[in-house]
Scaffold this motif. Structure first.
Motif, PDB file in Angstrom:
ATOM      1  N   ARG C  34       0.965  -1.627  -0.214  1.00  0.00           N
ATOM      2  CA  ARG C  34       0.030   0.270  -0.266  1.00  0.00           C
ATOM      3  C   ARG C  34       0.931   1.549  -0.077  1.00  0.00           C
ATOM      4  O   ARG C  34       2.107   1.311  -0.064  1.00  0.00           O
ATOM      5  CB  ARG C  34      -0.813  -0.120   1.225  1.00  0.00           C
ATOM      6  CG  ARG C  34      -1.572  -0.997   1.037  1.00  0.00           C
ATOM      7  CD  ARG C  34      -2.518  -1.567   2.860  1.00  0.00           C
ATOM      8  NE  ARG C  34      -1.831  -1.844   3.612  1.00  0.00           N
ATOM      9  CZ  ARG C  34      -2.052  -2.247   4.692  1.00  0.00           C
ATOM     10  NH1 ARG C  34      -3.551  -2.485   5.017  1.00  0.00           N
ATOM     11  NH2 ARG C  34      -1.293  -2.801   5.317  1.00  0.00           N
ATOM     12  N   ASP C  35       0.101   2.584  -0.381  1.00  0.00           N
ATOM     13  CA  ASP C  35       1.140   4.315  -0.009  1.00  0.00           C
ATOM     14  C   ASP C  35       1.278   3.974   1.333  1.00  0.00           C
ATOM     15  O   ASP C  35       1.043   3.921   1.990  1.00  0.00           O
ATOM     16  CB  ASP C  35       0.004   4.348  -0.914  1.00  0.00           C
ATOM     17  CG  ASP C  35      -0.415   4.939  -1.651  1.00  0.00           C
ATOM     18  OD1 ASP C  35      -2.056   4.860  -2.143  1.00  0.00           O
ATOM     19  OD2 ASP C  35       0.399   4.246  -2.824  1.00  0.00           O
ATOM     20  N   THR C  36       2.813   4.358   0.899  1.00  0.00           N
ATOM     21  CA  THR C  36       4.064   4.733   2.295  1.00  0.00           C
ATOM     22  C   THR C  36       4.703   5.921   2.732  1.00  0.00           C
ATOM     23  O   THR C  36       4.549   6.489   1.300  1.00  0.00           O
ATOM     24  CB  THR C  36       4.600   4.254   2.144  1.00  0.00           C
ATOM     25  OG1 THR C  36       4.366   1.821   1.798  1.00  0.00           O
ATOM     26  CG2 THR C  36       5.349   3.419   3.856  1.00  0.00           C
ATOM     27  N   THR C  37       4.206   6.514   3.547  1.00  0.00           N
ATOM     28  CA  THR C  37       4.708   7.761   3.980  1.00  0.00           C
ATOM     29  C   THR C  37       5.247   7.631   5.221  1.00  0.00           C
ATOM     30  O   THR C  37       4.822   7.203   6.207  1.00  0.00           O
ATOM     31  CB  THR C  37       3.391   9.198   3.828  1.00  0.00           C
ATOM     32  OG1 THR C  37       2.407   8.475   5.030  1.00  0.00           O
ATOM     33  CG2 THR C  37       2.622   9.208   2.810  1.00  0.00           C
ATOM     34  N   ILE C 270      13.405  -7.518  -1.782  1.00  0.00           N
ATOM     35  CA  ILE C 270      13.654  -6.684  -1.827  1.00  0.00           C
ATOM     36  C   ILE C 270      13.842  -5.787  -2.915  1.00  0.00           C
ATOM     37  O   ILE C 270      14.504  -4.432  -2.590  1.00  0.00           O
ATOM     38  CB  ILE C 270      14.774  -7.603  -2.762  1.00  0.00           C
ATOM     39  CG1 ILE C 270      15.673  -9.067  -2.213  1.00  0.00           C
ATOM     40  CG2 ILE C 270      15.781  -6.943  -3.892  1.00  0.00           C
ATOM     41  CD1 ILE C 270      16.982 -10.259  -3.125  1.00  0.00           C
ATOM     42  N   GLN C 271      12.457  -5.987  -3.545  1.00  0.00           N
ATOM     43  CA  GLN C 271      11.669  -4.629  -4.457  1.00  0.00           C
ATOM     44  C   GLN C 271      11.501  -3.437  -3.659  1.00  0.00           C
ATOM     45  O   GLN C 271      11.486  -2.469  -3.227  1.00  0.00           O
ATOM     46  CB  GLN C 271      10.684  -5.443  -5.395  1.00  0.00           C
ATOM     47  CG  GLN C 271      10.600  -5.740  -6.678  1.00  0.00           C
ATOM     48  CD  GLN C 271      10.005  -5.291  -7.563  1.00  0.00           C
ATOM     49  OE1 GLN C 271       8.796  -6.045  -6.842  1.00  0.00           O
ATOM     50  NE2 GLN C 271       9.627  -5.659  -8.502  1.00  0.00           N
ATOM     51  N   ARG C 272      11.006  -3.953  -2.346  1.00  0.00           N
ATOM     52  CA  ARG C 272       9.858  -3.497  -1.473  1.00  0.00           C
ATOM     53  C   ARG C 272      10.715  -2.820  -0.515  1.00  0.00           C
ATOM     54  O   ARG C 272      11.326  -1.134  -0.048  1.00  0.00           O
ATOM     55  CB  ARG C 272       8.940  -4.296  -0.342  1.00  0.00           C
ATOM     56  CG  ARG C 272       8.536  -3.722   0.882  1.00  0.00           C
ATOM     57  CD  ARG C 272       7.478  -3.099   0.363  1.00  0.00           C
ATOM     58  NE  ARG C 272       7.006  -2.078   1.313  1.00  0.00           N
ATOM     59  CZ  ARG C 272       6.239  -1.295   1.514  1.00  0.00           C
ATOM     60  NH1 ARG C 272       5.665  -0.471   0.533  1.00  0.00           N
ATOM     61  NH2 ARG C 272       5.148  -0.988   2.642  1.00  0.00           N
ATOM     62  N   VAL C 273      12.694  -3.135  -1.021  1.00  0.00           N
ATOM     63  CA  VAL C 273      13.894  -2.357   0.450  1.00  0.00           C
ATOM     64  C   VAL C 273      13.738  -1.355   0.153  1.00  0.00           C
ATOM     65  O   VAL C 273      14.229  -0.380   0.418  1.00  0.00           O
ATOM     66  CB  VAL C 273      14.516  -3.449   0.684  1.00  0.00           C
ATOM     67  CG1 VAL C 273      15.243  -2.652   1.186  1.00  0.00           C
ATOM     68  CG2 VAL C 273      14.287  -4.434   1.491  1.00  0.00           C
ATOM     69  N   LYS C 274      14.235  -1.677  -1.846  1.00  0.00           N
ATOM     70  CA  LYS C 274      14.594  -0.247  -2.524  1.00  0.00           C
ATOM     71  C   LYS C 274      13.016   1.033  -2.645  1.00  0.00           C
ATOM     72  O   LYS C 274      13.696   2.499  -2.267  1.00  0.00           O
ATOM     73  CB  LYS C 274      14.775  -0.689  -4.056  1.00  0.00           C
ATOM     74  CG  LYS C 274      15.694  -2.169  -4.600  1.00  0.00           C
ATOM     75  CD  LYS C 274      16.426  -1.708  -5.759  1.00  0.00           C
ATOM     76  CE  LYS C 274      17.112  -2.809  -5.684  1.00  0.00           C
ATOM     77  NZ  LYS C 274      16.436  -4.511  -6.371  1.00  0.00           N
ATOM     78  N   GLU C 275      11.648   0.457  -2.430  1.00  0.00           N
ATOM     79  CA  GLU C 275      11.014   1.348  -2.578  1.00  0.00           C
ATOM     80  C   GLU C 275      11.261   2.231  -0.700  1.00  0.00           C
ATOM     81  O   GLU C 275      10.870   3.750  -0.881  1.00  0.00           O
ATOM     82  CB  GLU C 275       9.950   0.549  -2.183  1.00  0.00           C
ATOM     83  CG  GLU C 275       8.861   0.562  -3.605  1.00  0.00           C
ATOM     84  CD  GLU C 275       7.881  -0.399  -3.650  1.00  0.00           C
ATOM     85  OE1 GLU C 275       7.883  -1.019  -4.426  1.00  0.00           O
ATOM     86  OE2 GLU C 275       6.612   0.130  -2.473  1.00  0.00           O
ATOM     87  N   GLN C 277      13.394   2.590   0.949  1.00  0.00           N
ATOM     88  CA  GLN C 277      14.436   2.854   0.745  1.00  0.00           C
ATOM     89  C   GLN C 277      14.632   4.676   0.287  1.00  0.00           C
ATOM     90  O   GLN C 277      15.112   5.591   0.992  1.00  0.00           O
ATOM     91  CB  GLN C 277      16.257   2.759   1.251  1.00  0.00           C
ATOM     92  CG  GLN C 277      17.280   2.884   0.606  1.00  0.00           C
ATOM     93  CD  GLN C 277      17.888   2.361   1.422  1.00  0.00           C
ATOM     94  OE1 GLN C 277      18.114   1.234   1.383  1.00  0.00           O
ATOM     95  NE2 GLN C 277      17.964   3.037   2.767  1.00  0.00           N
ATOM     96  N   LYS C 278      13.976   4.259  -0.429  1.00  0.00           N
ATOM     97  CA  LYS C 278      14.237   5.903  -1.668  1.00  0.00           C
ATOM     98  C   LYS C 278      12.626   6.654  -0.980  1.00  0.00           C
ATOM     99  O   LYS C 278      13.230   8.042  -0.665  1.00  0.00           O
ATOM    100  CB  LYS C 278      12.768   5.729  -2.782  1.00  0.00           C
ATOM    101  CG  LYS C 278      13.632   6.528  -3.955  1.00  0.00           C
ATOM    102  CD  LYS C 278      12.993   6.115  -5.215  1.00  0.00           C
ATOM    103  CE  LYS C 278      11.959   6.127  -5.971  1.00  0.00           C
ATOM    104  NZ  LYS C 278      11.140   6.339  -6.416  1.00  0.00           N
ATOM    105  N   ALA C 283      12.226  12.186   2.871  1.00  0.00           N
ATOM    106  CA  ALA C 283      11.969  12.210   3.744  1.00  0.00           C
ATOM    107  C   ALA C 283      13.237  12.895   4.930  1.00  0.00           C
ATOM    108  O   ALA C 283      12.386  14.104   4.895  1.00  0.00           O
ATOM    109  CB  ALA C 283      11.019  11.722   4.714  1.00  0.00           C
ATOM    110  N   ILE C 284      13.467  12.823   4.589  1.00  0.00           N
ATOM    111  CA  ILE C 284      14.945  12.979   5.152  1.00  0.00           C
ATOM    112  C   ILE C 284      15.742  14.239   4.599  1.00  0.00           C
ATOM    113  O   ILE C 284      15.724  15.357   5.049  1.00  0.00           O
ATOM    114  CB  ILE C 284      16.442  12.113   5.497  1.00  0.00           C
ATOM    115  CG1 ILE C 284      16.481  11.335   6.398  1.00  0.00           C
ATOM    116  CG2 ILE C 284      17.555  12.847   6.027  1.00  0.00           C
ATOM    117  CD1 ILE C 284      16.980  10.211   6.159  1.00  0.00           C
ATOM    118  N   SER C 285      15.397  14.365   3.519  1.00  0.00           N
ATOM    119  CA  SER C 285      16.270  15.380   2.515  1.00  0.00           C
ATOM    120  C   SER C 285      14.797  16.302   2.769  1.00  0.00           C
ATOM    121  O   SER C 285      15.331  17.771   2.757  1.00  0.00           O
ATOM    122  CB  SER C 285      16.620  15.255   1.150  1.00  0.00           C
ATOM    123  OG  SER C 285      15.044  14.905   0.180  1.00  0.00           O
TER     124      SER C 285
END
Lengths: 242, 256, 290
Positions: C34-37, C270-275, C277-278, C283-285
């Protein structure tokens, strides 16, 4: 490559197992299971009437209480209870006695590594002793991974502490088939499935699958051992008809 | 790998504790400037939103300055089996604090008090006859406590009840007031609450002009109480209008 | 029969009809989460905080630092205490006074994973060797429980630690650590500050997770609460940024997991980890720009 273990076992060799049924005569079913120095006592009470509040009344409910050897019940015990409950939900046939509760109480007598697998094996034997209908038996094994990526089975407490990672696996027991070789193919795909897997520590994905393969090697000896121990009572039981 | 920390060692927070602070002498004088620059009779800006929690029948989130509260309403649902039959509904309230709500971790202990006061405040406003044999549960969680917590919880709870569709006589708005010497300060922050001589909290139903709960602590002279009550009721009236507009927005927005 | 009534009375058949078409009731394909924020700095009074939302599941994590004396065996190490709470607001199944069954289990799993993944080096939490060190209290509150609680909790914990700023403190004459506030930093420096400036923790590899539900031969990623309660077999895979397996947790449940299913789940993770991470980096930037 053959890493020498402290007690001289090989990598895939398990500690001496022992299992005793009907230890407690007030419980509906009980068993004591030990792997080396680790010893667990399991007692089964049930099926009793009524389910707990949020549970589905169309199925039987399983309740697990884990009593540690010393100290109060904390989060570690709650996690073990949850894992055990869900594993037993897999092997029990829940539709036979709807709206009932079966309680399993696990008492740790001695902890020398591989606590959770020993408990699962004990709980399984206790369920058989109580006569709760099961689809198949659960066979539990723990594997640990050493620093140089070497997989060993059934570690004791000292080995567990020194290892990089630890995996607990629960499989269904191997099938003793009266049919001949054609059925082996079907048997293989069913035996492939794992009931439960819990890992601690960081390892690479390939190492995990390695441990999985090593663990499968232990299914046959454990299943044979359980079959032998759990069968002998029934034959001597005069009250069983036929 | 995880060591067994069965007894956590005693810790202390390095920040200066506010209990040692003496109250500045200007507080009781006529030239007291409030920490956030508001006038003495000015309330904090309110941010209200319904539908914060998806799993609940109704919910609301309220932010008044630094005080942030979430309230969820569940129900009407089956009463506990132990309760006797009753032909009117029941209300069950619970208020709890997060451990980071107060500047010093784990300090809030007034949860039980607030729960019973919330119950008394809302009881008068809910039409209990509309849901016999069942219970409506109102649960509040104070995320951050910046002063005047209970009034915010009560206002937020009545919004959540409206969001859940529970029948009310009127929405409930609540405002509190602190007495600092000669000054009457409305909607105090936690710093002002720690210096206060007395406090007055009023919960009322604005359109019906009825008060469901009034709590007075400390020493008040009669004319002061009258003045304070009038100010609070005016503030409740304004707050009631803000709450209504928030509810209307929530309903009209999805229709667009 | 109406759709809603069918959904309530025969939930399994309702979901299976959707699975035949490779779709789920909320319109997602089987492998999509699902959409993650993530919103950092949600709690102003805490040293580090984050609000993570995966679909409707909302978690608020806050880290508060307090000072403690380190243990004798490890004088250079601080300590982290993690606590996961499910307050009664989050779900109709949780009652006040009777804590949810899932809460202590998730607490223990989170503690194990955060400590064993090596994300935080405890030596960074040390102040004065042997005398004072930081104790980081991480409290995670579930504000809305709609499935995949562990994923959201881990995400919010990792985000809160990424946002954590250690305040400047100094040792005063009584041997206690005192916060150096902004006003007297320029004025007087009688006491040497123990750490020079407000700094962030150096985080090595961040663990991210994905929970998948296994039903017959379907694998559904990121289940909602309804899906979890109907198809009870779930598998949680936690990978860190270097794709090492931190934890693979399948706690029983009515279905068996084949090796091929596990491999598929790992690939989805593995796919989800990349998402994730992005999303976390964005959010940090965003925070730093402000």
């Amino acid at each position: 490559m053959e890493a020498k273990r402290e007690d001289g076992r090989s990598a895939t060799q398990m500690r001496p197992l022992s299992c005793t049924r009907s230890i407690l005569n007030r419980a509906h079913g009980s068993a004591s299971f030990s792997q080396g120095e680790t010893k667990i006592l399991a007692a089964v009470y049930g099926p009793k009437a009524g389910t707990k509040k949020n549970e589905n009344p169309e199925k039987a409910c399983i309740e697990v209480i884990w009593k540690p050897k010393s100290g109060q019940i904390g989060k570690v015990e709650k996690e073990y209870e949850m894992i055990l409950k869900r594993t037993l939900q897999n092997i029990c046939i829940l539709n036979v006695h709807p709206n009932t509760t079966t309680s399993i109480i696990i008492q740790v007598v001695n902890d020398d590594g591989s606590l959770l697998p020993c408990a699962i094996n004990a709980a399984c034997s206790a369920l058989v002793d109580a006569g709760i209908p099961l689809k198949y038996l659960a066979v539990a094994i723990s594997c640990c991974l050493s620093e140089d990526e070497y997989c060993v089975l059934d570690p004791n407490k000292l080995e567990e502490r020194n290892m990089k990672a630890l995996v607990y696996l629960v499989f269904r027991n191997s099938i003793l088939s009266v049919l001949d070789e054609e059925s082996v193919e079907v048997g293989e795909s069913i035996e492939n499935g794992i009931i439960t897997s819990v890992t601690h520590g960081v390892m690479s994905v390939n190492n995990y699958f390695q441990c999985l393969e090593q663990g499968r090697a232990a299914i046959k000896p454990l299943s044979d051992f359980l079959r032998k121990k759990l069968r002998s009572k029934v034959q001597n039981d005069v009250s069983v008809a036929g | 790998m995880a060591g067994k920390i069965s007894n956590t060692p005693a810790t202390y927070t390095p920040s200066p504790t506010s209990q040692n602070k003496k109250r500045p002498s200007t507080v009781t004088g006529s030239d007291w400037v409030r920490p956030d620059g508001r006038g003495l009779h000015q309330c904090r800006p309110a941010f209200l939103r319904t539908g914060a929690v998806n799993s609940a029948s109704g919910s609301a989130y309220a932010e008044f300055g630094n005080t942030k509260v979430i309230v969820s309403v569940f129900g009407p649902r089956e009463s506990k089996k132990a309760m006797m039959y009753s032909d009117i509904g029941r209300l069950n309230c619970n208020v709890s604090y997060t451990s980071f709500a107060t500047p010093i971790r784990g300090q809030a202990s007034e949860g039980k008090d607030l729960s019973s006061m919330l119950h008394k405040a809302l009881e008068g406003a809910i039409i209990l006859e509309s849901f016999p044999k069942t219970t409506v549960d109102v649960f509040a969680l104070v995320l951050e406590s910046g002063g005047s917590d209970l009034p915010v919880v009560i206002s937020c709870a009545s919004l959540a009840l409206s969001d859940a569709g529970i029948r009310l006589y009127d929405i409930v708005a609540s405002v509190s007031m602190s007495c600092l010497g000669k000054n009457l300060v409305i909607d105090p922050v936690s710093e002002e609450e720690s210096y206060q001589d007395g406090s007055l909290m009023i919960t009322c139903m604005p359109s019906r002009n009825e008060v469901t709960q009034m709590t007075v602590t400390g020493e008040w002279s009669t004319p002061k109480i009258h003045e304070a009550m009038q100010l609070c009721l005016d503030a409740c009236w304004k707050l009631g209008k803000i709450m209504r507009s928030c509810l209307k927005e929530a309903v009209s927005a999805p229709e667009e | 029969m109406e759709v809603d009534a069918f959904r309530r009375l025969f939930p399994l058949r309702f979901h299976e009809r959707h699975l035949l078409e490779s779709i789920r009731p909320d319109g997602r394909p089987l492998g999509r989460a699902r959409d993650t924020t993530i919103a950092l700095g949600a709690v102003a009074s805490a040293n580090g905080s984050a609000l993570a939302k995966i679909g409707c599941t909302t978690m608020l994590a806050a880290v508060k630092l307090e000072v403690m004396t380190p243990k004798a065996e490890s004088p250079d190490e601080g300590c982290i205490v993690i606590d996961f709470h499910m307050p009664p607001i989050c779900s109709p199944l949780v009652r006040p006074g009777r804590p949810a069954e899932a809460a202590p289990v998730i607490t223990k799993q989170l503690t194990d994973i955060i400590l064993s993944s090596g994300m935080i080096d405890l030596k960074e939490l040390s102040l004065v060797s042997g005398k004072a060190a930081w104790m980081a209290y991480l409290d995670i509150y579930c504000l809305d429980a709609d499935g995949a609680l562990f994923d959201a909790a881990l995400l919010s914990a990792v985000a809160a630690f990424s946002h954590l700023q250690i305040p400047v403190v100094s040792l005063n004459d009584n041997g206690r650590i005192v916060l150096l506030s902004e006003e007297n930093s320029g004025a007087m420096w009688e006491k040497e500050p123990v750490n020079k400036e407000k700094r962030k923790l150096k985080l090595d590899t961040l663990p991210f997770s994905l929970t998948c539900v296994l039903h017959k031969n379907y694998i559904l990623a990121d289940p909602s609460a309804e899906e979890e309660s109907i198809m009870e077999t779930y598998l949680t895979v936690v990978l860190d940024s270097s794709m090492q397996l931190v934890s693979l947790n399948k706690p029983g449940g009515p279905g068996l997991a084949q090796t091929s299913a596990i491999q598929d789940c790992v690939a989805l993770t593995i796919q989800r980890v990349k998402e994730l991470q992005k999303i976390l980096n964005e959010a940090i930037s965003d925070m730093e720009v402000d």
